[in-house]
Design a protein around this motif. Structure first.
Motif, PDB file in Angstrom:
ATOM      1  N   CYS A  79      -7.511   3.935 -11.286  1.00 24.96           N
ATOM      2  CA  CYS A  79      -7.990   5.113 -10.573  1.00 24.96           C
ATOM      3  C   CYS A  79      -9.145   4.661  -9.704  1.00 24.96           C
ATOM      4  O   CYS A  79     -10.085   4.040 -10.189  1.00 24.96           O
ATOM      5  CB  CYS A  79      -8.479   6.179 -11.546  1.00 24.96           C
ATOM      6  N   GLY A  80      -9.068   4.968  -8.429  1.00 25.26           N
ATOM      7  CA  GLY A  80     -10.170   4.615  -7.546  1.00 25.26           C
ATOM      8  C   GLY A  80      -9.756   3.651  -6.460  1.00 25.26           C
ATOM      9  O   GLY A  80      -8.582   3.376  -6.258  1.00 25.26           O
ATOM     10  N   ASP A  81     -10.734   3.154  -5.767  1.00 22.31           N
ATOM     11  CA  ASP A  81     -10.630   2.234  -4.627  1.00 22.31           C
ATOM     12  C   ASP A  81      -9.446   2.546  -3.711  1.00 22.31           C
ATOM     13  O   ASP A  81      -8.497   1.811  -3.606  1.00 22.31           O
ATOM     14  CB  ASP A  81     -10.688   0.778  -5.052  1.00 22.31           C
ATOM     15  N   LEU A  82      -9.554   3.658  -3.010  1.00 24.64           N
ATOM     16  CA  LEU A  82      -8.436   4.127  -2.202  1.00 24.64           C
ATOM     17  C   LEU A  82      -8.410   3.581  -0.785  1.00 24.64           C
ATOM     18  O   LEU A  82      -7.367   3.227  -0.280  1.00 24.64           O
ATOM     19  CB  LEU A  82      -8.471   5.658  -2.137  1.00 24.64           C
ATOM     20  N   ILE A  83      -9.511   3.586  -0.090  1.00 26.10           N
ATOM     21  CA  ILE A  83      -9.494   3.241   1.341  1.00 26.10           C
ATOM     22  C   ILE A  83      -9.665   1.736   1.471  1.00 26.10           C
ATOM     23  O   ILE A  83     -10.651   1.198   0.998  1.00 26.10           O
ATOM     24  CB  ILE A  83     -10.598   3.975   2.087  1.00 26.10           C
ATOM     25  N   TYR A  84      -8.838   1.111   2.154  1.00 28.97           N
ATOM     26  CA  TYR A  84      -7.525   1.527   2.606  1.00 28.97           C
ATOM     27  C   TYR A  84      -6.469   0.942   1.695  1.00 28.97           C
ATOM     28  O   TYR A  84      -6.804   0.154   0.822  1.00 28.97           O
ATOM     29  CB  TYR A  84      -7.287   1.116   4.080  1.00 28.97           C
ATOM     30  N   SER A  85      -5.211   1.276   1.867  1.00 29.42           N
ATOM     31  CA  SER A  85      -4.163   0.859   0.947  1.00 29.42           C
ATOM     32  C   SER A  85      -3.889  -0.640   1.060  1.00 29.42           C
ATOM     33  O   SER A  85      -3.404  -1.118   2.080  1.00 29.42           O
ATOM     34  CB  SER A  85      -2.875   1.635   1.242  1.00 29.42           C
ATOM     35  N   GLY A  86      -4.199  -1.367   0.000  1.00 26.47           N
ATOM     36  CA  GLY A  86      -3.907  -2.797  -0.029  1.00 26.47           C
ATOM     37  C   GLY A  86      -2.416  -3.074  -0.103  1.00 26.47           C
ATOM     38  O   GLY A  86      -1.938  -4.084   0.418  1.00 26.47           O
ATOM     39  N   HIS A  87      -1.655  -2.178  -0.746  1.00 27.31           N
ATOM     40  CA  HIS A  87      -0.201  -2.349  -0.821  1.00 27.31           C
ATOM     41  C   HIS A  87       0.406  -2.323   0.575  1.00 27.31           C
ATOM     42  O   HIS A  87       1.207  -3.191   0.938  1.00 27.31           O
ATOM     43  CB  HIS A  87       0.426  -1.232  -1.667  1.00 27.31           C
ATOM     44  N   VAL A  88       0.023  -1.320   1.351  1.00 26.05           N
ATOM     45  CA  VAL A  88       0.566  -1.193   2.706  1.00 26.05           C
ATOM     46  C   VAL A  88       0.030  -2.310   3.591  1.00 26.05           C
ATOM     47  O   VAL A  88       0.770  -2.882   4.400  1.00 26.05           O
ATOM     48  CB  VAL A  88       0.245   0.199   3.290  1.00 26.05           C
ATOM     49  N   GLY A  89      -1.248  -2.659   3.434  1.00 23.23           N
ATOM     50  CA  GLY A  89      -1.819  -3.760   4.219  1.00 23.23           C
ATOM     51  C   GLY A  89      -1.075  -5.060   3.998  1.00 23.23           C
ATOM     52  O   GLY A  89      -0.710  -5.753   4.951  1.00 23.23           O
TER      53      GLY A  89
END
Length: 158
Positions: A79-89
């Motif tokens: 839970c947490g560390d949302l910005i920005y998405s590392g998966h999409v990056g």
């Protein structure tokens, strides 16, 4: 980019320099995680995941956070560390490396790989792992970081 079979080693290769491609992938992923670490440290959003809203305002120690993420089974649930998405990056960085090194020249391969990437990005939002703004920022970073990296490596920028 035709496959070549080497009879002595019995290995099929697709051409290109694999070490250079891997180096590009590592460099770009390091840049993604460096920029992501910076944005995570500077921003904070409420959780889109309903399982995280109850605990998001509680003070925790590192041990408590580690137990919450790793102690609830596999795969780990954070839970947490949302910005920005590392998966999409990372997905977009892989797409940039594949495109740069000619793996997307065939239309069928290109459509299949992009379809898989788009489905993965869709599931990142639909599973409430990230807000859509996290994914949009990942698109910006996923486009501009490789553009900057390849401009520097090609000598177009000092």
């Amino acid at each position: 980019w035709k496959p070549q079979f080497h009879p002595t080693t019995k290995i099929i290769t697709w051409g290109g320099d694999g070490r250079l491609i891997l180096q590009e992938l590592f460099h770009l992923n390091c840049l993604v995680f460096l920029t992501r670490t910076t944005t995570v440290g500077l921003t904070g959003l409420p959780q889109p995941n309903p399982k995280c809203t109850v605990i998001q305002h509680l003070p925790v120690t590192f041990g408590n956070a580690l137990k919450f993420v790793m102690g609830r089974g596999f795969p780990p649930h954070a839970c947490g560390d949302l910005i920005y998405s590392g998966h999409v990056g990372c997905t977009l960085i892989c797409m940039a490396v594949l495109h740069r090194n000619g793996f997307m020249r065939k239309r069928v391969a290109s459509v299949m790989v992009w379809a898989i990437a788009i489905v993965g990005i869709y599931f990142t939002i639909s599973c409430r792992s990230h807000y859509s703004v996290d994914v949009m920022l990942a698109f910006y970073f996923g486009y501009f970081l490789p553009e900057w990296y390849y401009s520097r490596s090609d000598g177009r920028i000092d």
